[in-house]
Design a protein around this motif. Structure first.
Motif, short mmCIF file in Angstrom:
data_model
loop_
_atom_site.label_atom_id
_atom_site.label_comp_id
_atom_site.label_asym_id
_atom_site.label_seq_id
_atom_site.Cartn_x
_atom_site.Cartn_y
_atom_site.Cartn_z
N PHE A 1 -6.66 -4.39 8.18
CA PHE A 1 -6.66 -3.00 7.72
C PHE A 1 -6.63 -2.86 6.19
CE2 PHE A 1 -4.99 -2.15 12.06
CZ PHE A 1 -5.96 -1.22 12.45
N THR A 2 -6.83 -3.97 5.48
CA THR A 2 -6.75 -3.89 4.02
C THR A 2 -7.82 -3.00 3.41
OG1 THR A 2 -8.01 -5.95 3.92
CG2 THR A 2 -5.61 -6.11 3.68
N GLU A 3 -8.99 -2.88 4.06
CA GLU A 3 -10.08 -2.08 3.50
C GLU A 3 -10.27 -0.75 4.21
OE1 GLU A 3 -11.53 -3.04 0.79
OE2 GLU A 3 -10.45 -4.96 0.77
N VAL A 4 -9.35 -0.39 5.10
CA VAL A 4 -9.47 0.84 5.88
C VAL A 4 -8.69 1.97 5.20
CG1 VAL A 4 -8.99 1.93 8.12
CG2 VAL A 4 -9.72 -0.46 8.03
N PRO A 5 -9.29 3.19 5.10
CA PRO A 5 -8.53 4.31 4.52
C PRO A 5 -7.23 4.56 5.29
CG PRO A 5 -10.85 4.87 4.75
CD PRO A 5 -10.67 3.56 5.45
N TYR B 1 0.82 -1.21 0.00
CA TYR B 1 0.00 0.00 0.00
C TYR B 1 0.86 1.27 0.00
CZ TYR B 1 -3.54 -3.45 1.03
OH TYR B 1 -4.37 -4.54 0.95
N THR C 1 -4.49 2.70 4.89
CA THR C 1 -4.18 1.31 5.28
C THR C 1 -2.81 1.16 5.95
OG1 THR C 1 -5.51 0.53 3.44
CG2 THR C 1 -3.99 -1.04 4.41
N TRP D 1 -2.13 2.84 9.39
CA TRP D 1 -2.66 2.11 10.54
C TRP D 1 -1.80 0.89 10.86
CZ3 TRP D 1 -6.08 3.89 13.83
CH2 TRP D 1 -6.98 4.88 13.42
#
Length: 492
Positions: A181-185, A56, A187, A190
């Motif tokens: 955390f793959t789908e969290v803004p 990411y 990524t 965090w």
């Protein structure tokens, strides 16, 4: 709730009683071990989390996506920091004590995690990686020594191995966090920033914990040391421990000069101890453990499984096996012994590396419909099953107990530095060697290294199971100044 108020913390250990000392005999000691072991958790998490975060980071920073050098620097800068931190950590431990060294490591690590999470560009991110590496390096020296010096000799191996369990648990946790955390803004911010939470927890608890009793007695405050020891041992055993510490203090007072790095190589008994300790740390890495942990998804794909999801799932299973194997090691290390455990572990490692090598050689020779790929995965699983209980905890345990008090910080720091340098060499060279020689040949080279490691342990590493620090010190003195017959006797 502080550790002092834990139920059972008054259940001291007394050699004069018939009760067998076990891992759970004293919750006070176990509490000290768990809190100190959070340093191992930071160690494991930091080494594992970057593999997922880097995907990411490349998406956010075009410069990183275009430059393999920047990617390698982001990954390896934590290792560079750890090398520096481990080298300095020994001196910090000796001068300021184990407790202050842990607090310093936590502060540096928290600062590094904040810098990483807020990094506006890859260069600030690299600075953050350097800071967390410094913290991890200091913690990798401090945690095993702190635990060892607060542990009864009968269960010292199991308690120090708890720190290794925290390392492997941290690696497993990093895989789970990466998935979470793959789908969290934001990524990767965090993924990297959350690593500061365990450091903050350890700092909060460590403030209320005592300094290592051995360091206190020899460096600062005898009465405070006795107060801590009285929570660990019963009256009979306490008297023995104080008598041994008093003798060690007399010897230290008789020493004319301050301890220096040069003394490690000048004094024969210290040189022999450091050879055994540093050799174990080097072979832990050169037998390929971080090849497996850093590159297990890549190895799985090399074996013919192109699916990213399957590669990550199998890698998660590998990390779980590593943690589970360490739990077995906690039991075996004080019952089976350090030396025997290392030798048995290396036998399994050799077999598994040969199996991996054969699988890749056969895979490259022609189509097998994925059969040899599964053989390679089986080899990976066998490798972890054999490595985790033995060569995982043994080097850290042995290094926490084989050095005299005056040299424990310096030698522990130097041997941990050897570990981190070896780690860096393996991490930076595996893919290049595999590309140049082939994966099968690379694993065959690791198998040869494991054979050399077996011979090294058989020749140079004595058994220290159940021995006091003073008894271990006598081993090196006798080995340094006795005849060959004495040396053979000490290897039994």
């Amino acid at each position: 709730m502080t550790i002092e108020s834990l139920p059972g913390s008054s259940g001291f250990l007394d050699a004069g009683s018939d009760k067998k000392i076990s891992y759970f005999s004293n919750l006070y000691v176990l509490g000290l071990t768990v809190v100190a072991g959070i340093g191992g958790l930071l160690f494991g998490y930091d080494t594992g989390v970057i593999s997922g975060a880097l995907l990411y980071i490349r998406d956010d920073f075009e410069a990183v996506n275009r430059s393999s050098f920047l990617q390698e620097t982001i990954v390896s800068m934590a290792l560079v920091g750890a090398i520096i931190g481990a080298a300095a950590g020994g001196l910090i431990n000796d001068v300021y004590g184990r407790k202050k060294a842990t607090l310093i490591a936590d502060i540096v690590f928290i600062c590094g995690s904040i810098v990483m999470a807020a990094a506006p560009d890859p260069y600030v991110l690299i600075l953050g990686r350097l800071l967390v590496g410094l913290g991890v390096g200091v913690a990798s020296v401090t945690a095993p020594v702190y635990i060892a010096e607060a542990s009864p000799s009968e269960i010292r191996g199991g308690l120090v191995s708890t720190n290794v369990l925290m390392i492997t648990g941290g690696q497993f946790l990093s895989y789970l966090v990466n998935l979470a955390f793959t789908e969290v803004p934001g990524t990767w911010r965090w993924m990297l920033g959350v690593s500061g939470v365990p450091a903050l927890i350890q700092f909060s608890f460590m403030i209320f914990l005592p300094e290592s009793p051995r360091w206190l007695y020899l460096k600062k405050d005898k009465s405070e040391a006795v107060a801590v020891l009285s929570k660990i041992y019963g009256p009979y055993r306490l008297e023995e421990e104080i008598e041994q510490l008093s003798t060690a203090l007399e010897e230290e007072n008789q020493r004319e000069n301050a301890v220096s790095y040069w003394d490690v190589f000048k004094l024969k008994e210290i040189r022999l101890a450091f050879l055994a300790g540093a050799g174990l740390q080097a072979f832990q890495q050169f037998t390929g453990i971080n090849t497996v942990m850093y590159y297990s998804p890549t190895i799985v794909q090399m074996a013919g499984f192109s699916s990213n999801e399957l590669a990550l799932l199998l890698s998660l299973i590998v990390a779980a096996m590593n943690a589970a194997g360490t739990v077995l090691g906690i039991y075996l290390i004080d019952n089976f012994g350090r030396r025997k455990l290392a030798l048995s572990s290396l036998c399994g490692v050799i077999v598994s590396l040969v199996l991996l090598s054969a699988a890749f050689f056969l895979e490259s020779s022609g189509s097998s419909n994925g059969f040899y790929g599964w053989i390679a995965v089986l080899g990976l699983a066998l490798y972890i099953a054999c490595f985790a209980p033995g060569m995982g905890p043994v080097p850290w345990t042995v290094n926490s107990e084989i050095y005299p008090e005056a040299y424990r910080g310096i030698c522990g720091g130097m041997s941990a530095t050897v570990n981190w340098i070896s780690n860096l060499i393996v991490a930076q060279s595996f893919l290049s060697i595999a590309e140049a020689l082939g994966t099968g040949a690379t694993f065959l080279i690791l198998a040869v290294v494991a054979v050399v490691a077996f011979m090294f342990v058989a020749m140079y590493v004595p058994e220290t199971k159940g021995l006091t620090f003073e008894e271990v010190e006598k081993i090196w003195k006798e080995r340094a100044w006795s005849s060959g017959n004495g040396r053979e006797r000490l290897l039994e």
